[in-house]
Scaffold this motif. Structure first.
Motif, short mmCIF file in Angstrom:
data_model
loop_
_atom_site.label_atom_id
_atom_site.label_comp_id
_atom_site.label_asym_id
_atom_site.label_seq_id
_atom_site.Cartn_x
_atom_site.Cartn_y
_atom_site.Cartn_z
N LYS A 37 -4.45 2.93 0.12
CA LYS A 37 -4.63 2.57 -1.29
C LYS A 37 -3.34 2.00 -1.86
O LYS A 37 -2.25 2.30 -1.38
CB LYS A 37 -5.02 3.82 -2.08
N TYR A 38 -3.47 1.20 -2.91
CA TYR A 38 -2.29 0.70 -3.60
C TYR A 38 -1.83 1.72 -4.64
O TYR A 38 -2.66 2.49 -5.15
CB TYR A 38 -2.59 -0.64 -4.27
N THR B 6 0.85 -1.18 0.00
CA THR B 6 0.00 0.00 0.00
C THR B 6 0.89 1.23 0.00
O THR B 6 2.10 1.15 0.24
CB THR B 6 -0.88 0.07 1.25
#
Ligand SMILES: Nc1ncnc2c1ncn2[C@@H]1O[C@H](COP(=O)(O)OP(=O)(O)OP(=O)(O)O)[C@@H](O)[C@H]1O
Ligand SMILES: Nc1ncnc2c1ncn2[C@@H]1O[C@H](COP(=O)(O)OP(=O)(O)OP(=O)(O)O)[C@@H](O)[C@H]1O
Ligand SMILES: [Mg+2]
Ligand SMILES: [Mg+2]
Lengths: 315, 262, 272, 272, 262
Positions: free
Chosen positions: B137-138, B92
């Protein structure tokens, strides 16, 4: 010349000498035949090769042929000449592991069997005729490549197989001659025939003369192989240089003695069958191979192509 | 010497004795707290300069001293960011930012115990660059501009004394680029970190830097050093002023000359 | 092919460089010799009988002793392998392009091919023998059957990775499907195609030897199975060694062809 | 997976779209049914005896008739295959990482592995049997030996394609080789690793069946070789069919795992 | 109508009825010989506009007419060039440039017989963009800027009436970009071809175009049309003049507003 493709039961080894001599010495050519001899992958696989017409003729186990025709009687294959008057089926064990010439010594032992092996296929019938109690016998399914090494290592006590293969292979594994116990099924009550020359029935119907000529040539070839095994082995070695001539010679000797030049053959000539005995063996096979009863002896063996008895006497 | 970065008469050749001579006679000094920009024709050795400073390459001749120490192996007091964000896609954004802490000697042993503090610090940085709430979030869920912001956070997380930026905004569109200029400007003002920025964009260099080094064509060396006169804090509207355009025009002329010379 | 280069710490002009390159060059030989040495020692230490695992020295002896049949049979195997491989190349390329042509065909044929691939080809050989007799033909077909799958998959993958922008440029000019296929699809899939040949050729060896084991008068497979049934285990291993050598040689050849034919792919950014 | 999409000429909002997707979905089934139909018709037209090539209807009949042994043997084969495959996964990953670690090791081991790969595994089974007896162990090992190669190659390739800039970022922070390996190398090679599992599992089936054919009391390989010697060809084909089905199922499972585990690789730009 | 490109009230939605509405109520006209630039925030539908004009997408609503014909399939009278040069790496530069001739109906049958003429024409173009003598090289032997030049030649070889450029200079460094601006400027002057240029770079648009269309955020439509007042031929120094910077500043403000609105 009529072209004939012929498939052996196995690789180019000593017992194939009769076929190879007939080819090398021009006996086939003399009969107006152009014969190609191919190696086989077991005396069972030769049967479908011939029945489909890929090979016009071949060399395979007549008991398997009976089973084959019993499954589907419309198959176009039949036997026309008996070569192994007694089958080579044997159980070979080691004396040091408690197996002797007596079939009863197998009780309580561990036996190794390649599933496609012809000898193993007769086990059910053999144990009945030999009166073996198999309740304590374990059977291990092992492939051909590991059969003798496992016996040599003592992983199994005896194995199923053709006598002349197993015994010699055992010796090659360093097992002494007097440690080897060979139980030949034919000598212990199993009244079966062995490998025979097969022909595709369509081919036979269209070329009866060719088939007759082939068998005539073959009789000469086998006579030569019996009379002069060294010459036979030389023919084998021409096709496979990696073989050891002494071993092949011994193998050929064993085949000649145990399977080809049997007392019955000495009396009655090479290549023929006793229809009654063949009929009886079909009954035996009902036990061992679970036949449905679709075939009779005359569907399996057709003696009409055989040369005369005089031409079939072995020296 | 009070210079944070001290490069003196450095030669660097790639690929053995008869390889490419990338920089030659390179001399350059950057003081602590400075914002330096390096501009020059393509292939002149700007990236090589970066690698010399960070210790990824060791020169064949000359001296490189960073924070008072001769550079003979990678120095771990720098943060780096390239044009390509090089975020690890399987982590992430937050985990990406924490990556340097897992590596730098000083922090790696403290990480497990003080993880909460470090995460808080990373989230501070994220907020600073305008990525608040995107930590989970990635990278591939972020736009190019957002990835580049996260990249800056990663370069800053271990509180480096020196931030090296190699064309960090090259792949972005004009508007995103301007936004990130402001981010960097504010970072520099807030954290007092020393920054060396390599860029092709003369307006970027003029807007951000205190000093602009102009390099010659390969083999690169510094041909000119400009002091940028504009007062800080600077506003984007600066770029439509005459003095700004004159500086850009002048730099443009110098690099055009350097290219011709090649 | 490794993540670490010699950059850190060492000056870029480094004397040991030449030395290190030659280590990489020498490595295959050193490792091979090392393998044989360990093997030899292991056999001696464990007192393995040669019918189970012959020592390398014994195997080399067998190679010398049986050189003439080994050589002849190797040529035969090489011949059938090359033939089957050639068919696989042509067929695999054609089927790969065909499959890459349409999503539906791809979706339909792919599972069938996987299923076919999970079937051991030994089971197929007897059927081939019944159709074609023993000898060269079933060996060639087995080599073909076993080696065409990776070619198909790679060619189809190559087609799938065409940049949509390249396609757009052509489509905007009014290009038809077949144009795009010929001008872009086929050349684009060439690096993948040539890349697959290395795997395909080793598989082709496996296939032809398999078939020769069951159904042939000649070839390394036949020689080995006959030696096996004679318990001439050193000869079996000699055959295996020859196979390994032929396999490595053909692999190297394919790698060379790949480099020659698709240099552009390695020098351009298109390579993966 | 195809170079042509439905863009040109058709409005982007198109009714047939839903229909077309379902065609792609249905294609595997349609093609399979089509294959069986053609096969059935061919057998009838050529009057093939069932001892040579049985019709699909006859094969299905055999499946029903022999369901109990087929089922038990399938489970056994599935078990050995999975075990061997599991070993290959662990071993392949380890060796792949080990090989990718250094250029020299890579250069040294790679040719040996190619040579080993060109050797038909049938030839190796007897040796295994002699060492380990018959049954599950040699089957597991054969499955392992045949399936670990693609895993090794893929993992090593994954390591080789690490972006040098990522490495530079870490190296500038003072990262050691092992750090780079663990933080970047291993995760980076995961998509390649999972990608190789699909190929490896089909190969593992081939391996375990091969070994069961030579030396086992149970398993599909054993069942098929005994059926073959009984001229029960429909049962042989039933076994092959089961194998194909198991192969496809495991392939699908691996493809699913690949998607699950490496979603990031497909969504990020890293997947080529 | 004398408009070469006539777009009227067009709606275009990707991926079915509930997909992304990319452009909506888009209306735009470009006359023959014009140099039009389209600028707008990222993702506003600029590339979609290009694809509508070339017939690669057909809109769900509205009219697209190019050269007097309703667009219902790819029109072959356009040349296209993208940011990524999309040269085929297995062909030499010359062969790459000749590629459109192998495809466009009008030329493909004549190609074999008149190959020499066509090659001469390609070499003319190569000379025009400053690539004389590079025809036999492979694309990967050229620098990014050189590839982009070749790309322009490819877009022009079949003498299209309309040249569509989608951020063709985005990946280049500032100096190469300026060189190519001059190339395009001269091509436009020499060949009288109509050009539509999509770009993020407002200075690029202002320097090159006669008309600048400013798009709104997605769903895109034209919010403003500027006539660029500078006389032709224009010189690079134009960019340091006040009026130029004022135009750029104004465009900048408009797009910033359009972005905010999103
Ligand atoms: N690893 C390397 N091996 C050999 N030569 C190299 C290497 N890296 C860079 N070079 C060469 O050294 C010179 C300087 O390269 P460098 O990357 O430092 O230039 P740059 O100014 O960063 O270029 P750009 O503006 O394109 O980023 C170039 O001519 C390049 O070809
Ligand atoms: N093939 C597609 N399928 C679905 N949506 C798409 C597709 N292509 C583009 N879009 C969407 O349509 C909108 C407009 O895309 P378009 O590429 O035209 O924008 P753009 O102005 O060219 O953007 P950029 O400045 O980034 O190039 C975007 O929101 C994008 O996500
Ligand atoms: Mg650089
Ligand atoms: Mg776009």
């Amino acid at each position: 010349e009529t072209p004939v493709k012929f498939t052996l039961d196995w690789k180019f080894e000593g017992p194939a000498a009769g076929f190879l001599l007939a080819a090398d010495k021009g006996y086939f050519k003399d009969e107006g035949l152009d014969v190609t001899i191919d190696t086989g992958n077991g005396s069972v696989e030769a049967i479908p090769r011939v029945s489909t017409g890929t090979y016009q003729m071949g060399f395979g186990d007549i008991n398997s042929l009976i089973k084959f025709l019993d499954e589907d009687p419309s198959q176009k294959v039949k036997a026309v000449m008996m070569v192994y008057e007694r089958p080579t089926f044997a159980v070979v064990g080691r004396k040091s592991l408690g197996v002797t010439q007596d079939p009863k010594s197998l009780e309580g032992k561990k036996l190794g069997a390649p599933p496609p092996d012809g000898a193993f296929a007769q086990w059910k019938a053999f144990k009945d005729v030999a009166g073996i109690d198999d309740s304590n016998i374990t059977i291990e399914s092992i492939g051909f490549p590991v059969r003798e090494p496992m016996l040599a290592k003592g992983d199994v006590d005896a194995v199923f197989g053709f006598a002349f293969s197993v015994v010699l292979n055992l010796k090659a594994q360093g097992i002494a001659d007097d440690d080897i116990a060979t139980i030949l099924m034919a000598e212990n009550g199993l009244n079966l025939y062995g490998n025979a020359v097969l022909v595709n029935s369509d081919f036979a119907a269209e070329n009866p003369e060719a088939v007759k000529g082939f068998l005539r040539a073959l009789a000469k070839g086998f006579a030569d192989a019996v009379a002069n095994p060294e010459e036979g082995v030389a023919a084998v070695l021409r096709r496979n240089e990696t073989l050891d001539s002494d071993i092949e010679l011994e193998r050929l000797h064993m085949a000649n003695e145990m399977n080809i030049k049997t007392p019955h053959v000495v009396d009655n000539g090479f290549g023929g069958v006793d229809m009654e005995r063949l009929g009886a063996s079909i009954e035996t096979l009902k036990v061992s191979m679970g036949l449905k009863g679709n075939v009779a002896a005359d569907q399996v063996f057709d003696p009409s192509f055989l040369p005369s008895k005089e031409e079939r006497m072995l020296p | 010497m009070t210079h944070l970065v001290f490069i003196d008469d450095v030669d660097m050749r790639y690929g053995g004795a008869d390889g490419t001579l990338a920089v030659s006679g390179l001399t350059m000094r950057v003081e602590k707290g400075d914002f330096a920009a390096v501009v020059g024709p393509s292939g002149c050795g700007k990236s090589t300069l970066m690698k010399l400073v960070t210790g990824l390459h060791i020169p064949q001749a000359g001296t490189v001293i960073v924070a008072g120490q001769h550079v003979t192996k990678p120095v771990s007091i720098v943060g780096m960011a390239f044009q390509n964000p090089t975020m690890l896609p399987w982590r992430t954004t937050l985990e990406n930012i924490l990556l340097p802490l897992e590596i730098v000697e000083k922090h790696r042993h403290r990480l497990r115990a003080h993880r909460k503090d470090y995460v808080a610090q990373a989230e501070n940085l994220l907020e600073l660059v305008g990525l608040k709430g995107f930590g989970a979030k990635y990278p591939w869920q972020l736009s190019g501009g957002m990835q580049q912001r996260a990249n800056l956070c990663r370069a800053l997380i271990h509180q480096p004394d020196l931030l090296m930026l190699d064309e960090p905004f090259g792949a972005l569109d004009a508007f995103t680029r301007e936004e990130l200029w402001c981010v960097i400007r504010d970072l520099h003002a807030a954290q007092g970190v020393t920054i060396i920025l390599v860029t092709h964009d003369l307006r970027e260099a003029s807007f951000l830097a205190d000093k602009i080094f102009v390099m010659s064509a390969r083999p690169g060396r510094i041909v000119r050093e400009h002091r940028v006169p504009f007062a800080r804090p600077r506003d984007l509207d600066l770029m439509y002023e005459k003095e700004f355009n004159d500086l850009v025009h002048q730099l443009h002329g110098e690099i055009a000359t350097a290219r011709m010379a090649a | 092919m490794t993540i670490v280069t010699e950059r850190p710490g060492t000056p870029a002009v480094s004397k040991p460089r030449a030395l290190r390159i030659s280590w990489v060059r020498a490595a295959p030989w050193l490792y091979t010799i090392g393998l044989f040495l360990i093997w030899e020692l292991l056999v001696i230490a464990l007192q393995m009988p040669q019918t189970i695992l012959p020592a390398p020295s014994r195997i080399f002896q067998a190679i010398v002793q049986y050189w003439s049949p080994i050589w002849k049979n190797s040529l035969q195997t090489l011949f059938t392998t090359t033939l089957g491989f050639g068919l696989a190349v042509v067929g695999g390329l054609a089927i790969g392009l065909f499959i890459g042509w349409s999503k539906t065909i791809y979706a339909g044929l792919y599972p069938l091919m996987i299923g076919f691939n999970a079937i051991p080809k030994v089971a197929v050989v007897p059927i081939l023998v019944i159709w074609f007799g023993i000898g060269t033909i079933p060996a060639v077909i087995t080599a073909f059957l076993i080696s065409f799958f990776p070619i198909v998959v790679n060619v189809a993958t190559g087609l799938a990775t065409i940049e949509p922008e390249t396609e757009d440029v052509l489509r905007a000019l009014g290009a038809r499907k077949i144009d795009i296929m010929l001008k872009v699809g086929v050349p684009r899939s060439m690096p993948y195609f040539f890349g697959s040949l290395k795997i395909a050729i080793t598989l082709a060896f496996v296939g032809s030897v398999l078939s020769e084991t069951v159904a042939a008068n000649y070839g390394l497979g036949n020689m080995m199975s006959s030696a096996q049934s004679q318990f001439n285990v050193p000869l079996v291993f000699a055959g295996l060694l020859m196979l390994a050598v032929e396999g490595i040689a053909m692999y190297a050849l394919m790698a060379w062809i790949e480099r020659r034919m698709t240099g552009w792919a390695h020098r351009s950014t298109m390579a993966h």
